[in-house]
Design a protein around this motif. Sequence first.
Motif, PDB file in Angstrom:
ATOM      1  N   TRP A 133     -10.460   7.233  15.946  1.00  0.00           N
ATOM      2  CA  TRP A 133     -10.678   5.812  15.711  1.00  0.00           C
ATOM      3  C   TRP A 133     -11.269   5.648  14.317  1.00  0.00           C
ATOM      4  CZ3 TRP A 133     -13.907   9.013  18.210  1.00  0.00           C
ATOM      5  CH2 TRP A 133     -15.259   8.967  17.902  1.00  0.00           C
ATOM      6  N   GLN A 134     -11.175   4.455  13.779  1.00  0.00           N
ATOM      7  CA  GLN A 134     -11.667   4.232  12.431  1.00  0.00           C
ATOM      8  C   GLN A 134     -12.816   3.239  12.428  1.00  0.00           C
ATOM      9  OE1 GLN A 134      -8.134   2.778  10.478  1.00  0.00           O
ATOM     10  NE2 GLN A 134      -8.787   0.659  10.646  1.00  0.00           N
ATOM     11  N   ASP A 135     -13.663   3.392  11.401  1.00  0.00           N
ATOM     12  CA  ASP A 135     -14.792   2.499  11.187  1.00  0.00           C
ATOM     13  C   ASP A 135     -14.900   2.294   9.679  1.00  0.00           C
ATOM     14  OD1 ASP A 135     -16.985   0.937  11.576  1.00  0.00           O
ATOM     15  OD2 ASP A 135     -18.367   2.588  11.994  1.00  0.00           O
ATOM     16  N   PHE A 136     -15.685   1.291   9.267  1.00  0.00           N
ATOM     17  CA  PHE A 136     -15.872   1.006   7.853  1.00  0.00           C
ATOM     18  C   PHE A 136     -17.359   1.083   7.547  1.00  0.00           C
ATOM     19  CE2 PHE A 136     -12.144  -1.253   9.387  1.00  0.00           C
ATOM     20  CZ  PHE A 136     -11.170  -0.737   8.550  1.00  0.00           C
ATOM     21  N   ASP A 137     -17.760   2.075   6.753  1.00  0.00           N
ATOM     22  CA  ASP A 137     -19.168   2.261   6.434  1.00  0.00           C
ATOM     23  C   ASP A 137     -19.721   1.128   5.572  1.00  0.00           C
ATOM     24  OD1 ASP A 137     -18.746   4.610   7.744  1.00  0.00           O
ATOM     25  OD2 ASP A 137     -19.644   5.891   6.205  1.00  0.00           O
ATOM     26  N   ASP A 138     -18.854   0.528   4.755  1.00  0.00           N
ATOM     27  CA  ASP A 138     -19.259  -0.552   3.857  1.00  0.00           C
ATOM     28  C   ASP A 138     -17.984  -1.263   3.426  1.00  0.00           C
ATOM     29  OD1 ASP A 138     -20.751  -2.227   2.257  1.00  0.00           O
ATOM     30  OD2 ASP A 138     -21.478  -0.668   0.907  1.00  0.00           O
ATOM     31  N   CYS A 139     -18.123  -2.247   2.563  1.00  0.00           N
ATOM     32  CA  CYS A 139     -16.950  -2.921   2.008  1.00  0.00           C
ATOM     33  C   CYS A 139     -16.559  -2.206   0.715  1.00  0.00           C
ATOM     34  CB  CYS A 139     -17.236  -4.389   1.742  1.00  0.00           C
ATOM     35  SG  CYS A 139     -17.526  -5.339   3.246  1.00  0.00           S
ATOM     36  N   GLY A 140     -15.450  -1.514   0.752  1.00  0.00           N
ATOM     37  CA  GLY A 140     -15.032  -0.715  -0.389  1.00  0.00           C
ATOM     38  C   GLY A 140     -13.817  -1.291  -1.096  1.00  0.00           C
ATOM     39  N   TYR A 141     -12.997  -0.405  -1.643  1.00  0.00           N
ATOM     40  CA  TYR A 141     -11.900  -0.829  -2.515  1.00  0.00           C
ATOM     41  C   TYR A 141     -10.642  -0.059  -2.144  1.00  0.00           C
ATOM     42  CZ  TYR A 141     -16.173  -2.056  -4.906  1.00  0.00           C
ATOM     43  OH  TYR A 141     -17.414  -2.549  -5.191  1.00  0.00           O
ATOM     44  N   ASN A 142      -9.536  -0.435  -2.750  1.00  0.00           N
ATOM     45  CA  ASN A 142      -8.306   0.333  -2.608  1.00  0.00           C
ATOM     46  C   ASN A 142      -7.924   0.857  -3.982  1.00  0.00           C
ATOM     47  OD1 ASN A 142      -5.809   1.418  -2.275  1.00  0.00           O
ATOM     48  ND2 ASN A 142      -4.836  -0.416  -1.471  1.00  0.00           N
ATOM     49  N   PHE A 143      -8.331   2.076  -4.267  1.00  0.00           N
ATOM     50  CA  PHE A 143      -8.037   2.712  -5.543  1.00  0.00           C
ATOM     51  C   PHE A 143      -7.173   3.957  -5.328  1.00  0.00           C
ATOM     52  CE2 PHE A 143     -12.351   1.060  -7.287  1.00  0.00           C
ATOM     53  CZ  PHE A 143     -11.775  -0.164  -7.596  1.00  0.00           C
ATOM     54  N   ARG A 144      -6.342   3.952  -4.296  1.00  0.00           N
ATOM     55  CA  ARG A 144      -5.588   5.146  -3.947  1.00  0.00           C
ATOM     56  C   ARG A 144      -4.406   5.388  -4.896  1.00  0.00           C
ATOM     57  NH1 ARG A 144      -6.185   2.702   1.329  1.00  0.00           N
ATOM     58  NH2 ARG A 144      -4.013   2.009   1.204  1.00  0.00           N
ATOM     59  N   MET A 145      -4.037   6.648  -5.028  1.00  0.00           N
ATOM     60  CA  MET A 145      -2.834   7.061  -5.739  1.00  0.00           C
ATOM     61  C   MET A 145      -1.706   7.243  -4.724  1.00  0.00           C
ATOM     62  SD  MET A 145      -2.181  10.501  -8.068  1.00  0.00           S
ATOM     63  CE  MET A 145      -2.903   9.906  -9.600  1.00  0.00           C
ATOM     64  N   THR A 146      -0.469   7.126  -5.181  1.00  0.00           N
ATOM     65  CA  THR A 146       0.684   7.361  -4.313  1.00  0.00           C
ATOM     66  C   THR A 146       1.133   8.823  -4.400  1.00  0.00           C
ATOM     67  OG1 THR A 146       2.336   6.860  -5.997  1.00  0.00           O
ATOM     68  CG2 THR A 146       1.445   5.000  -4.732  1.00  0.00           C
ATOM     69  N   ASP A 147       1.856   9.258  -3.385  1.00  0.00           N
ATOM     70  CA  ASP A 147       2.351  10.631  -3.386  1.00  0.00           C
ATOM     71  C   ASP A 147       3.384  10.876  -4.490  1.00  0.00           C
ATOM     72  OD1 ASP A 147       0.781  11.603  -1.360  1.00  0.00           O
ATOM     73  OD2 ASP A 147       2.453  12.475  -0.242  1.00  0.00           O
TER      74      ASP A 147
END
Length: 396
Positions: free
Chosen positions: A242-256
């Motif tokens: 299951w997932q949880d959110f520790d804080d309000c973060g960002y989406n700075f992900r790279m693609t494959d």
Amino acid sequence: MSKIKFDLEIKFGSQYGKEEEEAVLKVLRNNAPTSGDECIAFENQFAAYTGAKHARVVNNGTSALFLSMIGIGLKPGERVLTTPVTWIATAAAPVTLGAEVDFVDIDPVTHNLDPNQIEDKLTPNTRAVIPVHLYGQPCEMDEIMALSRKHNFAVVEDAAHAIGAEYKGKKVGTIGATGCFSFHEQKNISTLGEGGIVLTNDDEIFERISLYRSHCTRVHGVSTKYCSLDTEKFPIGKKFWWQDFDDCGYNFRMTDIQAAVGIEQLKKLDHLNQNRIDNAAYISQGLSGIPGLTLPVVPSYDKHVFHLYPVMINAKEFGMTKEDFIYDMLHKFGVKIGFHYIPLHYSTAFKNRGFKKGQFPNAEKLGEQLVTLPINPRQTEEALEYLVNSIKEVRK
């Protein structure tokens, strides 16, 4: 002549080949995920190449700086020092998190932040110093790290220009609390136009960077090393998560797709950098002794990877101003000359924060006199000869 001009017009950047093309197609056929196996592989290989304990890929170099500020625990109102000669992202990252930014003037020889001027700028709430390895030239990290230990501030290396550069045998980006790299299209290697990576040897900093990179998502019951703290992947056979959110973060992900290209680019990095170093040596030899030109100086203990080739022009001795030189080189010889950078305290963003002309004389002199010559790993000897001869002719 057209090939020569092409080599000189493409001032910066890396070089792609069939390997990158095949890597893109492979990921595309796998539905092109984000932050999947290719990202993890790229992180592991980049960490191994640099000798860092941890690496986390991001969508650009600015995000790398931003997450580094979060990683070291920067709070609103705290103070960060950096150089006024850099791209605005270096200073904007702490500013947008509510920090106060001040500048330290540069060394007139290396153009990097002068460590001898740091101590006078320190205050009790100074949280970090961001040295920039400008143009591919490593900063004097021993002095900076000694001050860090003495005054208890974090060092965040901006190594966007310096992928593969070394300071006294150590890869830049591995010496401070974090190291930030850019894979923008103009950098020494690139991941399809944008991309970045953060290095650190600190487990807690790495955890914070990883969390805030992807919405502070915590996937319970899943190996964080495997899933990059995202929900994109989880081990086969895991039936309860299951997932949880520790804080309000960002989406700075790279693609494959970007990471797959990065893996191939990393394999070529040392070769591409050596081409830059060799090209810089050719230019330096060709321009040596011309009155009014100050060429780069590289200490024997540094590996300078020449993201840019900087030249200072003394108008009185050279016979023309920087502006006239740029204009004549373009219109008479078809060669595009750059300038990096106008000091940040001249910008509206920092004039509005109280900075004024006259505060950083070495940086201001650079802004008045410095140009950057075309340099990239594709340049032929014929193109380099044309560049050198054009500079000699324009001076006449």
